[in-house]
Design a protein around this motif. Structure first.
Motif, PDB file in Angstrom:
ATOM      1  N   ALA A 226      16.304  -3.045  43.489  1.00  0.00           N
ATOM      2  CA  ALA A 226      15.454  -1.855  43.461  1.00  0.00           C
ATOM      3  C   ALA A 226      14.347  -1.984  42.438  1.00  0.00           C
ATOM      4  O   ALA A 226      13.187  -1.630  42.697  1.00  0.00           O
ATOM      5  CB  ALA A 226      16.306  -0.617  43.185  1.00  0.00           C
ATOM      6  N   VAL A 229      11.699  -4.622  43.724  1.00  0.00           N
ATOM      7  CA  VAL A 229      10.843  -4.120  44.789  1.00  0.00           C
ATOM      8  C   VAL A 229       9.884  -3.066  44.243  1.00  0.00           C
ATOM      9  O   VAL A 229       8.692  -3.042  44.605  1.00  0.00           O
ATOM     10  CB  VAL A 229      11.690  -3.548  45.943  1.00  0.00           C
ATOM     11  N   ALA A 230      10.359  -2.198  43.355  1.00  0.00           N
ATOM     12  CA  ALA A 230       9.491  -1.170  42.760  1.00  0.00           C
ATOM     13  C   ALA A 230       8.335  -1.798  41.998  1.00  0.00           C
ATOM     14  O   ALA A 230       7.233  -1.236  41.947  1.00  0.00           O
ATOM     15  CB  ALA A 230      10.302  -0.258  41.852  1.00  0.00           C
ATOM     16  N   VAL A 236      10.274   3.087  46.469  1.00  0.00           N
ATOM     17  CA  VAL A 236      11.550   2.539  46.911  1.00  0.00           C
ATOM     18  C   VAL A 236      12.507   3.678  47.241  1.00  0.00           C
ATOM     19  O   VAL A 236      12.706   4.590  46.435  1.00  0.00           O
ATOM     20  CB  VAL A 236      12.178   1.626  45.838  1.00  0.00           C
ATOM     21  N   VAL A 255      13.398   5.773  41.524  1.00  0.00           N
ATOM     22  CA  VAL A 255      13.870   5.373  42.850  1.00  0.00           C
ATOM     23  C   VAL A 255      14.577   6.554  43.509  1.00  0.00           C
ATOM     24  O   VAL A 255      15.421   7.204  42.904  1.00  0.00           O
ATOM     25  CB  VAL A 255      14.828   4.169  42.754  1.00  0.00           C
TER      26      VAL A 255
END
Length: 368
Positions: A226, A229-230, A236, A255
């Motif tokens: 997470a 990807v953020a 996300v 998130v």
């Protein structure tokens, strides 16, 4: 007409048969749906009467999953044996149900062996609806180890062929040699909750959804994924059970995490990251969203076909670390070709007959 649906042993199979079952019911027919103890709440959540065919609960399923072989062939054989055992054990309660509520047709999926067995016992037609793009024949060797004595007692050389087969996959992804079938549009379904604007609205950043929850992405791996990807500058969203989501929100407040209806969320996404699950794959296809398949099991062949078609990326077994997944997301977000191909698949799906159009074919089986 009375139609008994026996979709399978997991929530995903319940959801993927919900559209056709609801269409049959909306046409004025009686519909029951059977399942093991674990999935009964999922059946009622999609608005259908639930028939209990086995006491197997979530704990039993998780214990089986934990002990499955790690190789795809071994996993498919083990799963086939268990599916067949459930079919054999569930036949008695299903026949008891039929004493009071006798179906005119039984609708199942190709790896839920109770459907054709029950239909054979009752002398009624069988409909098999594919619940995803998977090839159910990979389960048959294991299943036949269990079913052989039952089939011998019935005087059958093999499982009875269905009277009607329905396929929900996009035509361009169907493999050569696939059984003949009537096409049907895949319509996503899942339990709902009160939606919030952010779930169905797009923000000012691309959105990446990560599904899988406690099954595959968990603990530090999920947190690292997470965060990575953020860092791409995207929003996300993690669709996960609440115990998993709570810890994630505490560690990474920006998130969004929790139980989110995927059919609502998917059309707002730019990438969906998942483990190769059939229902997630089909929902992404129906929504025109590129996929990153980070962990795959018996669905590897189908997921690879999607990747080869240009609608996603499937990571090989030695490239499934959080950083590999982040790199895959970066590639999907930066290359518009993936989105274009995913939307072409969505158009293929939308062009197929909707579930209501298949009701007549089922009625003809019963009436004929």
């Amino acid at each position: 007409m009375r139609a008994l649906f026996l979709p399978g042993n997991s929530p995903a199979t319940i959801y993927t048969h919900a559209a056709l079952a609801t269409a049959v019911r909306n046409a004025g027919h009686e519909v029951f749906m059977g399942g093991i103890e674990w999935v009964l709440p999922d059946i009622t959540a999609v608005g259908l009467p639930a028939v209990r065919i086995s006491p197997l609960a979530l704990e039993d399923v998780m214990a089986f999953m934990a002990g499955m072989p790690t190789d795809p062939e071994g996993a498919a054989r083990a799963a086939g044996r268990v599916y067949a055992e459930i079919a054999v054990d569930g036949l008695k309660p299903l026949l008891e149900t039929a004493e009071h509520w006798r179906p005119d047709v039984v609708v199942g999926n190709p790896m839920f062996y109770g459907a054709p067995l029950l239909a054979h016992h009752l002398g009624v037609p069988t409909v098999l609806q594919e619940w995803d793009r998977g090839d159910a024949s990979i389960y048959h060797p294991g299943a036949l180890e269990v079913l052989r004595p039952v089939l011998d007692d019935l005087g059958l050389d093999g499982l009875p062929e269905p009277d009607l087969r329905i396929d929900v996959g996009p035509p361009s992804l169907r493999p050569d040699g696939a059984p003949g079938a009537r096409p049907m549009r895949f319509v996503p379904a899942n339990p709902q909750r009160a939606v919030e604007p952010w779930m169905y609205g797009r923000g000012d950043r691309p959105r990446v959804a990560i599904t899988g929850g406690s099954r595959v992405f968990q603990g530090d791996t999920l947190h690292a994924l997470a965060e990575g990807v953020a860092a791409l500058g995207v929003e996300v969203v993690v669709a996960a059970p609440e115990p998993v989501a709570e810890g994630l929100r505490a560690r990474i407040p920006e998130v969004r995490a929790g139980w989110i209806p995927l059919d609502v969320l998917a059309p707002t996404c730019d990438v969906i990251v998942h483990h190769g699950g059939g229902a997630t794959d089909m929902t992404a296809i129906a929504s025109g969203v590129p996929q990153l398949i980070a962990i795959q099991d018996v669905s590897a062949v189908e997921m690879r076909r999607l990747a080869e078609a240009g609608a996603g990326i499937m990571l090989e077994e030695d490239r499934q670390r959080p950083e590999d997944i982040v790199d895959g997301c970066r590639a999907l977000l930066s290359s518009p070709g993936y989105r274009e191909r995913a939307q072409e698949l969505a158009a293929e799906n939308a062009a197929q007959p909707h579930p209501g159009e298949l009701v007549g074919a089922i009625e003809e089986l019963v009436g004929g």
